[in-house]
Design a protein around this motif. Structure first.
Motif, mmCIF file in Angstrom:
data_model
loop_
_atom_site.group_PDB
_atom_site.id
_atom_site.type_symbol
_atom_site.label_atom_id
_atom_site.label_comp_id
_atom_site.label_asym_id
_atom_site.label_seq_id
_atom_site.Cartn_x
_atom_site.Cartn_y
_atom_site.Cartn_z
ATOM 1 N N TRP A 74 37.498 14.026 18.525
ATOM 2 C CA TRP A 74 37.281 13.489 17.164
ATOM 3 C C TRP A 74 37.808 12.056 17.093
ATOM 4 O O TRP A 74 37.171 11.183 16.498
ATOM 5 C CB TRP A 74 37.992 14.354 16.115
ATOM 6 N N ASN A 75 38.968 11.833 17.715
ATOM 7 C CA ASN A 75 39.551 10.484 17.662
ATOM 8 C C ASN A 75 38.681 9.461 18.392
ATOM 9 O O ASN A 75 38.442 8.360 17.906
ATOM 10 C CB ASN A 75 40.957 10.478 18.280
ATOM 11 N N LYS A 76 38.238 9.876 19.580
ATOM 12 C CA LYS A 76 37.391 8.945 20.352
ATOM 13 C C LYS A 76 36.103 8.659 19.593
ATOM 14 O O LYS A 76 35.588 7.530 19.600
ATOM 15 C CB LYS A 76 37.070 9.555 21.721
ATOM 16 N N SER A 77 35.571 9.683 18.943
ATOM 17 C CA SER A 77 34.337 9.503 18.176
ATOM 18 C C SER A 77 34.584 8.528 17.024
ATOM 19 O O SER A 77 33.751 7.655 16.741
ATOM 20 C CB SER A 77 33.847 10.842 17.622
ATOM 21 N N LYS A 78 35.732 8.658 16.404
ATOM 22 C CA LYS A 78 36.063 7.749 15.296
ATOM 23 C C LYS A 78 36.147 6.306 15.806
ATOM 24 O O LYS A 78 35.663 5.373 15.150
ATOM 25 C CB LYS A 78 37.388 8.167 14.661
ATOM 26 N N ASP A 79 36.761 6.157 16.988
ATOM 27 C CA ASP A 79 36.841 4.805 17.570
ATOM 28 C C ASP A 79 35.443 4.210 17.729
ATOM 29 O O ASP A 79 35.239 3.017 17.521
ATOM 30 C CB ASP A 79 37.523 4.843 18.945
ATOM 31 N N ILE A 80 34.507 5.057 18.133
ATOM 32 C CA ILE A 80 33.134 4.558 18.315
ATOM 33 C C ILE A 80 32.535 4.152 16.971
ATOM 34 O O ILE A 80 31.885 3.110 16.856
ATOM 35 C CB ILE A 80 32.262 5.620 19.030
ATOM 36 N N SER A 81 32.812 4.937 15.942
ATOM 37 C CA SER A 81 32.231 4.570 14.638
ATOM 38 C C SER A 81 32.884 3.310 14.070
ATOM 39 O O SER A 81 32.334 2.680 13.169
ATOM 40 C CB SER A 81 32.299 5.733 13.643
ATOM 41 N N LEU A 82 34.032 2.943 14.626
ATOM 42 C CA LEU A 82 34.681 1.699 14.184
ATOM 43 C C LEU A 82 34.138 0.471 14.911
ATOM 44 O O LEU A 82 34.501 -0.667 14.599
ATOM 45 C CB LEU A 82 36.199 1.794 14.424
ATOM 46 N N LYS A 83 33.272 0.720 15.879
ATOM 47 C CA LYS A 83 32.706 -0.417 16.633
ATOM 48 C C LYS A 83 31.930 -1.351 15.698
ATOM 49 O O LYS A 83 31.277 -0.898 14.765
ATOM 50 C CB LYS A 83 31.736 0.091 17.712
ATOM 51 N N LYS A 84 31.998 -2.629 16.010
ATOM 52 C CA LYS A 84 31.247 -3.588 15.197
ATOM 53 C C LYS A 84 30.146 -4.220 16.045
ATOM 54 O O LYS A 84 30.355 -4.504 17.223
ATOM 55 C CB LYS A 84 32.184 -4.688 14.686
ATOM 56 N N TYR A 85 29.027 -4.425 15.410
ATOM 57 C CA TYR A 85 27.935 -5.091 16.130
ATOM 58 C C TYR A 85 28.291 -6.564 16.331
ATOM 59 O O TYR A 85 28.725 -7.240 15.406
ATOM 60 C CB TYR A 85 26.624 -4.973 15.354
ATOM 61 N N LEU A 86 28.124 -7.033 17.535
ATOM 62 C CA LEU A 86 28.346 -8.450 17.829
ATOM 63 C C LEU A 86 27.022 -9.080 18.239
ATOM 64 O O LEU A 86 26.327 -8.568 19.103
ATOM 65 C CB LEU A 86 29.335 -8.617 18.992
ATOM 66 N N LYS A 87 26.716 -10.149 17.599
ATOM 67 C CA LYS A 87 25.477 -10.846 17.937
ATOM 68 C C LYS A 87 25.705 -11.657 19.213
ATOM 69 O O LYS A 87 26.802 -12.187 19.409
ATOM 70 C CB LYS A 87 25.183 -11.801 16.788
ATOM 71 N N PRO A 88 24.696 -11.763 20.054
ATOM 72 C CA PRO A 88 24.892 -12.617 21.236
ATOM 73 C C PRO A 88 25.038 -14.072 20.808
ATOM 74 O O PRO A 88 24.184 -14.601 20.108
ATOM 75 C CB PRO A 88 23.633 -12.407 22.068
ATOM 76 N N ILE A 89 26.130 -14.670 21.193
ATOM 77 C CA ILE A 89 26.392 -16.055 20.812
ATOM 78 C C ILE A 89 26.258 -16.934 22.045
ATOM 79 O O ILE A 89 26.818 -16.635 23.088
ATOM 80 C CB ILE A 89 27.806 -16.191 20.212
ATOM 81 N N PHE A 90 25.479 -17.970 21.882
ATOM 82 C CA PHE A 90 25.298 -18.922 22.978
ATOM 83 C C PHE A 90 26.495 -19.862 23.009
ATOM 84 O O PHE A 90 26.861 -20.436 21.992
ATOM 85 C CB PHE A 90 24.022 -19.721 22.744
ATOM 86 N N THR A 91 27.093 -19.981 24.154
ATOM 87 C CA THR A 91 28.161 -20.969 24.302
ATOM 88 C C THR A 91 27.841 -21.827 25.515
ATOM 89 O O THR A 91 26.974 -21.493 26.324
ATOM 90 C CB THR A 91 29.537 -20.327 24.537
ATOM 91 N N GLU A 92 28.604 -22.878 25.639
ATOM 92 C CA GLU A 92 28.417 -23.790 26.750
ATOM 93 C C GLU A 92 28.687 -23.088 28.077
ATOM 94 O O GLU A 92 28.272 -23.541 29.126
ATOM 95 C CB GLU A 92 29.374 -24.962 26.578
ATOM 96 N N GLU A 93 29.408 -21.992 28.012
ATOM 97 C CA GLU A 93 29.799 -21.317 29.244
ATOM 98 C C GLU A 93 28.979 -20.075 29.546
ATOM 99 O O GLU A 93 29.114 -19.504 30.623
ATOM 100 C CB GLU A 93 31.265 -20.885 29.167
ATOM 101 N N SER A 94 28.142 -19.653 28.620
ATOM 102 C CA SER A 94 27.441 -18.385 28.824
ATOM 103 C C SER A 94 26.728 -18.338 30.167
ATOM 104 O O SER A 94 26.712 -17.319 30.845
ATOM 105 C CB SER A 94 26.419 -18.151 27.724
ATOM 106 N N TYR A 95 26.145 -19.458 30.534
ATOM 107 C CA TYR A 95 25.354 -19.463 31.767
ATOM 108 C C TYR A 95 26.196 -19.189 32.999
ATOM 109 O O TYR A 95 25.748 -18.581 33.955
ATOM 110 C CB TYR A 95 24.617 -20.803 31.915
ATOM 111 N N LEU A 96 27.458 -19.629 32.952
ATOM 112 C CA LEU A 96 28.325 -19.427 34.118
ATOM 113 C C LEU A 96 28.573 -17.943 34.360
ATOM 114 O O LEU A 96 28.567 -17.478 35.497
ATOM 115 C CB LEU A 96 29.666 -20.131 33.890
ATOM 116 N N GLU A 97 28.761 -17.254 33.262
ATOM 117 C CA GLU A 97 28.985 -15.822 33.349
ATOM 118 C C GLU A 97 27.818 -15.142 34.065
ATOM 119 O O GLU A 97 27.995 -14.301 34.929
ATOM 120 C CB GLU A 97 29.037 -15.289 31.931
ATOM 121 N N LEU A 98 26.626 -15.523 33.658
ATOM 122 C CA LEU A 98 25.436 -14.926 34.247
ATOM 123 C C LEU A 98 25.246 -15.389 35.685
ATOM 124 O O LEU A 98 24.884 -14.609 36.568
ATOM 125 C CB LEU A 98 24.204 -15.290 33.410
#
Ligand code: AMP
Ligand code: MN
Ligand code: ZN
Length: 828
Positions: free
Chosen positions: A470-494
């Motif tokens: 139940w606790n783990k499930s609650k943690d999941i429901s607390l998740k927030k949607y994050l939009k993909p944000i373009f940064t100057e460094e994003s390409y390096l990660e990829l």
């Protein structure tokens, strides 16, 4: 080698023409072969005997000349030779390679044919490599690019969605039902999709089951929407702008709307004690309703509110949309199944919040991580009182945690996973897909009962293990949607994930292509994988084709937008080729030079301070790239100057000799930078003076005065240490008038500094613009916009970067782009 007539010799083998790997329509891999193993086994055997036979042929030289004096031998050689050339040619065509092997007479000689074979082998091996990577999960988020134009829907086998073999079981192949002429559902959406490079703000505006009321920021949203001035921008953006103007509600904007309720939610006693396991109804005897009207949706909501539990699942499409689209919601009660057309009811789905956030009703999901995000992203829906059977499966330590395994284990149902990756935008939904979708929730409540019982049994009736689920499930429901944000460094990660080491030119190409792709994907509302798949982007960067045609040659099949904008892409590649060439080696100094040049660009020294150079000198003997790189990134981060675009230009670049011996040049380079930083300060003072003058002239806009302040800060921090600079960086949200296009043209080729003019402030052209403009004048207020607030783990500071994308510029807020790598798909 059996001899037969030339033209019939490829029967059962390769087919001419199109090399689309998704064209398989039958269950058999190749006619006559039941699976890959059988095919490979046969192929290896054939190759082996061919090699043997070829080794047994008369050797070139006397032997061969002697045999050739017999006309029969000569004839046989020629016919076999033709046949071989024909076969090779077909294989080459199949893989889209140059293939004029066949015409013996036209070729000047062996050499050209040999080159052809080598080229083709390269291409084929490259493709095999890519496919293996994909099967390995490297490119998991990639979907195959479909050629444009009409083609009827068909089932295809795709290599990338092969499920890894579980313990002992054979890998299964998923099928991708891809309809190629689906109308874009986005066109019918009442609210425009917001692909802007700004953090996600919850869509919620009514909060049922609230113990803490919804902040007024959200409740006033609907009213604000009607404000005429905001009508020409997407609603979320209008809200964002509104917030920036009023400097209110920032905390609320990025918080989870049900955080308080979830924090104060405790699992009711009855859900922690031994459940009564209720058998599912056979599917055939269960009513299934397709919901695509508001009326039916309201009725469903009423029904759900009365229940103590129901099961939910979603189907999502992510190929022809930037952020993805939730296409279907399946709901199962103990009595009925419901399939909701969420494309049709997208703007009305929020009414289900009444049932979804009712703490007295359990919502059962399997692997809800993505679903929780999708619900927020597309509908503004939240879940209070979630039970995730995937979490339960983990707690029970079952052999596998996929839904199909649970279905088999608890219900002895063999599920047909063929449609998991179907194109869920298709309407009307084919019956098979409806059946598939139903199966995902139909049995889930029974599984929920059974699992709860087992979790208690496991712990001898003690609720500890069940409570943990139940606790783990609650943690999941607390998740927030994050939009993909373009940064100057994003390409390096990829780029780091590409397993290829790039030189400066290649990396620059990768960076420029990455930015182009991101921009276009947002603009056209397509996935980045549709615009330009990563492996193609990597190949273009690697090869740096001199001609536009070379770019096309790197792509097979060619993505429509690449074909359309090939000249634009060619310019980017050309720009990359102009970079000084610097290779990575094991030598530490070279690495530093490399890292610096890559991150700053060779022409851009505006972000480098004396302190950093000192660091560079003392650390130049670093030998591990990763350590060096991390260190560099850290330092660079702390020195990030968000006002780079306003700083004076610099022409200093890495000495071209560095490519021959960078280690001997590193001090020279660093000295140049040192000098530059002083020189730059002078220039900056001058520019600042000018800016002030102009600001006086155009005193109308308060924000402009801040520029001078900000510039002062930037200058101060250039003199001072990193800490100060960090503070400056974190204050970027304060005021940065939208720079003129000219100013923002490029991070690589800074233009002459022009103080930002009043005209550059255009309040309603927000779609591409730097939104920190709207932070207003309360610069010291801590309620200013800060993307860090998008999520607690979103730690990057704010900065603005400008980059070339064609001849338009974009400004971006910093943040970690996790697009394509975030989802760990729950196993089914
Ligand atoms: P499911 O919960 O299994 O019904 O999956 C929901 C959605 O997740 C599907 O409609 C797909 O869009 C997506 N999905 C599931 N598994 C994968 C996967 N292995 N790769 C990519 N997308 C997936
Ligand atoms: Mn699911
Ligand atoms: Zn599903």
């Amino acid at each position: 080698m059996a001899s037969s007539n030339d033209n019939k010799s490829t029967e059962g083998g390769f087919q001419d023409g199109n090399s689309d790997p998704n064209d398989e329509e039958t269950n058999e891999l190749c006619p006559g072969f039941k699976d890959v193993d059988a095919f490979v086994k046969y192929g290896l055997g054939a190759v082996l005997s061919a090699t043997k036979a070829s080794a047994g042929l008369p050797q070139a030289g006397d032997d061969y000349d002697f045999y050739r004096s017999f006309p029969g031998f000569q004839e046989f050689c020629e016919s076999q030779g033709d046949k071989l050339l024909h076969l090779m040619s077909q294989i080459m065509q199949h893989h889209g390679c140059r293939s004029h092997m066949r015409d013996r007479n036209k070729l000047t000689g062996l050499e050209e044919r040999f080159d052809l074979v080598v080229d083709s082998n390269d291409t084929i091996l490259e493709r095999a490599g890519i496919l293996l990577d994909e099967a390995d999960g490297v490119n998991r988020s990639q979907q195959p690019v479909m050629p444009a134009g009409f083609q009827p829907p068909k089932i295809v086998v795709s290599s990338w969605n092969r499920k890894g073999s579980g313990s002992g079981s054979r890998p299964e192949t998923f099928r991708l039902l891809h309809a190629k002429n689906v109308a874009r559902p986005q066109l019918k959406f009442k609210e425009k999709v917001d692909n802007s490079n700004t953090p996600f703000i919850p869509k919620i505006f009514i909060k049922p089951n609230a113990t803490k009321p919804l902040p007024s920021y959200f409740t006033n949203k609907q009213i604000r929407k009607e404000r005429p001035e905001d009508l020409d921008v997407p609603a979320a953006l209008a809200d964002f702008i509104h917030q920036q103007r009023t400097q209110e509600h920032v905390e609320d904007m990025f918080a989870h709307p049900y955080q308080y309720e979830l924090d104060h939610f405790t699992t009711p006693e009855n859900l922690l004690s031994k459940p009564e396991v209720q058998m599912y109804k056979p599917m055939a005897e269960t009513k299934c309703s397709f919901i695509d009207t508001l009326e039916d949706l309201v009725a469903l909501n009423e029904k759900l509110c009365k229940l103590s539990e129901f099961a939910v699942d979603l189907e999502h499409h992510s190929y022809r949309s930037f952020l993805g689209l939730t296409c279907l919601m399946q709901i199962s009660t103990r009595e009925e199944d419901f399939i909701i057309d969420t494309l049709e009811l997208r703007s009305e789905m929020y009414i289900l919040n009444e049932a979804f956030t009712d703490p007295a009703t359990v919502k059962v999901f399997h692997g809800a991580d993505s679903d929780i995000e999708w619900l927020q992203k597309d509908f503004g829906l939240y879940v209070v009182n979630l039970f995730d059977t995937h979490q339960a499966s983990r707690a029970l330590n079952l052999a596998r945690h996929s839904l199909d395994h649970l279905l088999k284990h608890f219900c002895n149902v063999d599920s047909d996973k063929r449609y998991q990756l179907a194109d869920w935008r298709i309407r009307p939904l084919p019956d098979e897909m409806v059946q598939y979708a139903r199966t995902d929730t139909h049995y889930l409540l029974y599984i929920y009962d059974s699992m709860r019982a087992q979790l208690l049994e496991f712990h001898h009736g003690q609720p500890g293990l069940l409570q943990s689920v139940w606790n783990k499930s609650k943690d999941i429901s607390l998740k927030k949607y994050l939009k993909p944000i373009f940064t100057e460094e994003s390409y390096l990660e990829l780029q780091r994930k590409q397993k290829k080491s790039f030189n400066t030119q290649q990396l620059t190409a990768f960076r420029l292509l990455f930015a182009w792709r991101d921009k276009l994907a947002r603009q056209e509302d397509e996935s980045t994988g549709y615009v330009l798949p990563t492996h193609m982007m990597s190949k273009i960067s690697e090869e740096l084709p001199k001609e536009p045609q070379g770019i096309i040659a790197c792509c097979n099949p060619v993505p429509p937008l690449v074909r359309q904008q090939v000249n634009e892409l060619h310019l980017l590649v050309q720009q990359a080729r102009e970079m000084p060439l610097l290779k990575v080696s094991k030598d530490g100094c070279q690495q530093w030079a490399y890292v610096l040049s890559v991150l700053f660009g060779p022409h851009d020294t505006s972000r480098i301070s004396a302190a950093f150079l000192k660091e560079l000198e003392t650390k130049s003997d670093q030998t591990s790239l990763s350590v060096a790189h991390m260190k560099a990134s850290r330092i660079i981060e702390s020195f990030e100057n968000p006002f780079r675009m306003y700083l004076p230009p610099s022409d200093v670049h890495i000495n071209k000799n560095a490519k021959f011996d960078p280690s001997s040049k590193i001090f020279e380079i660093s000295k140049r930078w040192k000098l530059q930083s002083i020189e730059q300060q002078h220039k900056e003072l001058e520019a600042k003076r000018k800016a002030k003058e102009e600001a006086k002239e155009q005193a109308k806009k308060e924000s402009l005065q801040n520029v001078a302040t900000v510039r002062q800060q930037a200058a101060d921090s250039l003199k001072g240490g990193g800490k100060k600079r960090e503070r400056v960086a974190s204050e970027v949200g304060e005021s940065t008038p939208k720079p003129s296009k000219k100013l923002m043209k490029s991070a690589d080729k800074p233009q002459k500094t022009e103080p930002p003019s009043q005209e550059s402030f255009t309040p309603f052209d927000y779609s591409q613009s730097d939104l920190s403009v709207f932070a207003g004048t309360k610069s010291k207020s801590n309620t200013q916009f800060d993307p860090n607030r998008q999520a607690p783990d979103f730690k990057k500071k704010v900065f603005i970067c400008s980059l070339i994308s064609g001849n338009r510029s974009m400004s971006y807020m910093a943040g970690k782009s996790e697009r394509g790598f975030r989802h760990n798909w729950p196993k089914r």
